[in-house]
Design a protein around this motif. Structure first.
Motif, mmCIF file in Angstrom:
data_model
loop_
_atom_site.group_PDB
_atom_site.id
_atom_site.type_symbol
_atom_site.label_atom_id
_atom_site.label_comp_id
_atom_site.label_asym_id
_atom_site.label_seq_id
_atom_site.Cartn_x
_atom_site.Cartn_y
_atom_site.Cartn_z
ATOM 1 N N MET A 1 0.853 -1.165 0.000
ATOM 2 C CA MET A 1 0.000 0.000 0.000
ATOM 3 C C MET A 1 0.902 1.231 0.000
ATOM 4 S SD MET A 1 -3.102 0.833 2.625
ATOM 5 C CE MET A 1 -2.338 0.346 4.130
ATOM 6 N N GLU A 2 0.945 1.914 -1.106
ATOM 7 C CA GLU A 2 1.803 3.087 -1.274
ATOM 8 C C GLU A 2 1.017 4.353 -0.966
ATOM 9 O OE1 GLU A 2 3.933 5.523 -4.906
ATOM 10 O OE2 GLU A 2 3.390 3.444 -5.216
ATOM 11 N N LYS A 3 1.406 5.041 0.106
ATOM 12 C CA LYS A 3 0.742 6.284 0.504
ATOM 13 C C LYS A 3 1.255 7.428 -0.363
ATOM 14 C CE LYS A 3 0.058 9.222 4.521
ATOM 15 N NZ LYS A 3 0.365 9.414 5.936
ATOM 16 N N LEU A 4 0.338 8.247 -0.828
ATOM 17 C CA LEU A 4 0.712 9.408 -1.636
ATOM 18 C C LEU A 4 0.931 10.599 -0.707
ATOM 19 C CD1 LEU A 4 -1.796 8.828 -4.532
ATOM 20 C CD2 LEU A 4 0.638 8.342 -4.513
ATOM 21 N N ARG A 67 -3.237 -4.214 -7.412
ATOM 22 C CA ARG A 67 -3.953 -5.478 -7.537
ATOM 23 C C ARG A 67 -3.055 -6.622 -7.115
ATOM 24 N NH1 ARG A 67 -6.228 -4.331 -13.471
ATOM 25 N NH2 ARG A 67 -7.592 -2.617 -12.910
ATOM 26 N N LYS A 68 -3.609 -7.538 -6.348
ATOM 27 C CA LYS A 68 -2.883 -8.743 -5.988
ATOM 28 C C LYS A 68 -3.486 -9.876 -6.791
ATOM 29 C CE LYS A 68 -1.193 -11.599 -2.353
ATOM 30 N NZ LYS A 68 -0.871 -11.754 -0.973
ATOM 31 N N GLU A 70 -4.210 -13.644 -7.977
ATOM 32 C CA GLU A 70 -4.434 -14.910 -7.280
ATOM 33 C C GLU A 70 -3.231 -15.829 -7.407
ATOM 34 O OE1 GLU A 70 -7.010 -15.776 -5.338
ATOM 35 O OE2 GLU A 70 -7.763 -13.749 -5.600
ATOM 36 N N ASP A 71 -2.485 -15.691 -8.486
ATOM 37 C CA ASP A 71 -1.342 -16.568 -8.726
ATOM 38 C C ASP A 71 -0.080 -16.118 -8.001
ATOM 39 O OD1 ASP A 71 -2.976 -18.062 -10.351
ATOM 40 O OD2 ASP A 71 -2.316 -17.085 -12.190
ATOM 41 N N ASP A 72 -0.112 -14.954 -7.377
ATOM 42 C CA ASP A 72 1.054 -14.476 -6.639
ATOM 43 C C ASP A 72 1.327 -15.394 -5.456
ATOM 44 O OD1 ASP A 72 1.308 -12.404 -8.370
ATOM 45 O OD2 ASP A 72 0.599 -10.858 -6.992
ATOM 46 N N ILE A 73 2.571 -15.736 -5.275
ATOM 47 C CA ILE A 73 2.960 -16.607 -4.168
ATOM 48 C C ILE A 73 3.537 -15.746 -3.062
ATOM 49 C CG2 ILE A 73 4.524 -18.448 -3.459
ATOM 50 C CD1 ILE A 73 4.355 -19.488 -6.356
ATOM 51 N N ASP A 74 3.004 -15.914 -1.872
ATOM 52 C CA ASP A 74 3.533 -15.220 -0.714
ATOM 53 C C ASP A 74 4.652 -16.090 -0.147
ATOM 54 O OD1 ASP A 74 4.098 -13.893 1.614
ATOM 55 O OD2 ASP A 74 2.022 -13.793 2.303
ATOM 56 N N LEU A 75 5.897 -15.660 -0.336
ATOM 57 C CA LEU A 75 7.036 -16.474 0.057
ATOM 58 C C LEU A 75 7.071 -16.734 1.559
ATOM 59 C CD1 LEU A 75 9.811 -15.040 -2.270
ATOM 60 C CD2 LEU A 75 8.518 -17.145 -2.511
ATOM 61 N N ASN A 76 6.655 -15.770 2.362
ATOM 62 C CA ASN A 76 6.655 -15.974 3.809
ATOM 63 C C ASN A 76 5.693 -17.086 4.215
ATOM 64 O OD1 ASN A 76 8.540 -13.955 4.233
ATOM 65 N ND2 ASN A 76 6.982 -12.375 4.446
#
Length: 87
Positions: A1-4, A67-68, A70-76
């Motif tokens: 989340m990038e704050k402007l 956008r995240k 669905e195929d993104d892998i959360d390495l943690n």
């Protein structure tokens, strides 16, 4: 989340075809379509001129929507899963 940091960055993000949002108290998403700012929330959808958008929202804190996929892998989470599985 990038704050402007300031509202000029919000306007720049919109003109760069990015989606921005503020929490007021529910998320309100904003994007530019045909030189008008479209604002979407649970309760409403409003189309505003850029001047009206600036007058109404200039005091809000905005973030760039990312956008995240669905195929993104959360390495943690992946590491945590395999650590638990093979203990």
């Amino acid at each position: 989340m990038e704050k402007l940091a300031d509202f000029t960055q919000v306007v720049d993000a919109l003109t760069s075809n990015k989606i921005v949002y503020c929490l007021n108290p529910d998320p309100t998403y904003c994007y530019l379509r045909a030189h008008k700012v479209v604002t979407l929330s649970k309760q409403s959808q409003v189309v505003l001129s850029m001047d009206d958008f600036i007058n109404l929202y200039h005091e809000e804190v905005f973030y760039v929507h990312q956008r995240k996929l669905e195929d993104d892998i959360d390495l943690n989470k992946d590491i945590e899963y395999y650590e638990l599985r093979y203990k």
